[in-house]
Write an enzyme that holds these catalytic residues in place. Sequence first.
Site, short mmCIF file in Angstrom:
data_model
loop_
_atom_site.label_atom_id
_atom_site.label_comp_id
_atom_site.label_asym_id
_atom_site.label_seq_id
_atom_site.Cartn_x
_atom_site.Cartn_y
_atom_site.Cartn_z
N GLU A 26 -2.11 24.16 7.65
CA GLU A 26 -3.08 24.49 6.83
C GLU A 26 -4.40 23.56 7.29
O GLU A 26 -4.17 22.88 8.15
CB GLU A 26 -2.90 24.03 5.25
CG GLU A 26 -1.56 24.21 4.63
CD GLU A 26 -1.48 25.87 4.48
OE1 GLU A 26 -2.45 26.69 4.46
OE2 GLU A 26 -0.22 26.25 4.77
N HIS B 217 0.55 29.01 0.92
CA HIS B 217 -0.48 28.30 1.52
C HIS B 217 -0.44 26.74 1.45
O HIS B 217 -1.62 26.09 1.48
CB HIS B 217 -1.84 28.90 1.19
CG HIS B 217 -2.04 30.29 1.57
ND1 HIS B 217 -2.00 30.73 2.70
CD2 HIS B 217 -2.43 31.25 0.47
CE1 HIS B 217 -2.08 32.33 2.64
NE2 HIS B 217 -2.67 32.35 1.35
P1 AMP Z 1 -1.10 29.92 5.84
O1 AMP Z 1 -0.27 29.16 6.85
O2 AMP Z 1 -0.76 31.37 5.75
O3 AMP Z 1 -1.10 29.24 4.54
O4 AMP Z 1 -2.63 29.87 6.42
C1 AMP Z 1 -3.31 28.87 7.49
C2 AMP Z 1 -4.51 28.51 6.98
O5 AMP Z 1 -5.28 29.90 7.30
C3 AMP Z 1 -5.11 28.12 5.90
O6 AMP Z 1 -4.79 26.74 5.42
C4 AMP Z 1 -6.59 28.53 5.62
O7 AMP Z 1 -7.30 27.66 6.46
C5 AMP Z 1 -6.35 29.70 6.49
N1 AMP Z 1 -6.24 31.22 5.53
C6 AMP Z 1 -5.10 31.79 5.11
N2 AMP Z 1 -5.30 32.77 4.17
C7 AMP Z 1 -6.55 32.72 4.45
C8 AMP Z 1 -7.70 33.50 3.58
N3 AMP Z 1 -7.34 34.39 2.71
N4 AMP Z 1 -8.95 33.32 3.59
C9 AMP Z 1 -9.46 32.13 4.40
N5 AMP Z 1 -8.75 31.54 5.09
C10 AMP Z 1 -7.50 31.50 4.98
MG MG Z 2 0.70 27.82 5.58
#
Ligand code: AMP
Ligand code: MG
Length: 206
Positions: free
Chosen positions: A21, A176
């Site tokens: 993250e 997330h």
């Molecule tokens: P995830 O592993 O899908 O949780 O995403 C990793 C990182 O991507 C998150 O901690 C955010 O920094 C960024 N991220 C994920 N989804 C979004 C979103 N909808 N808008 C902005 N940043 C995002």
């Molecule tokens: Mg994640």
Amino acid sequence: MPDDHKMQEQFFDYFLVLDFEATCEENKQMDPQEIIEWSVFKVNAKTYTVDGTFHEFIKPRHNPELTQFCKTLTTITQEMVNAGVSFPTALQNFETWMENDVGLDKRFVIVTCGDWDLKTMLPKQCRNEKMQLPEYCKSWLNIKKAYGEFAGITGFIKENSVMMSGLGLTHEGIEHRATDDCMNISNILRTLAERGYVFAVTGKAK
Ligand code: AMP
Ligand code: MG
Ligand code: MG
């Protein structure tokens, strides 16, 4: 679609399911973006049990105050990152964990959901912090590409729910949050293996 429920021998001893993250804002690219949570599951490639885990919260250096958007998206609090380690310490701790708890002589591959974690995020932050990117972080297995091949989907898979519903899995935990994301990726990995899929590296850093 191969669905013979026959586990195949894999080319690896361990799958290291990894998720980051990072700092974020709505509709705006953070520059530099910084990792705030780092989670890895060591998944045994024969039994698909989680034989070990790595986890750190990381205090961002450039933007130490998390945005409200980031806190809402991830459920990570300011207190969690304030109590976290620096990025160089997290990277060193990860390398020590890799040496002591995985073993660099083992056959392993890092498994991610998407290419962002190891293609973009980690190389960029290593460059910014003048830290060397470990060699074993220069290739990875994107579970979305593996699932796409398994399911005969040629296009880009955006939503994780496509994989979950396609495999009849239910999403667990909080989306997330690195550890919960690792758990869901591990569930997808195990299910693909149970259906006879044989994994291979899908991406390499330049
Ligand atoms: P995830 O592993 O899908 O949780 O995403 C990793 C990182 O991507 C998150 O901690 C955010 O920094 C960024 N991220 C994920 N989804 C979004 C979103 N909808 N808008 C902005 N940043 C995002
Ligand atoms: Mg994640
Ligand atoms: Mg992710």
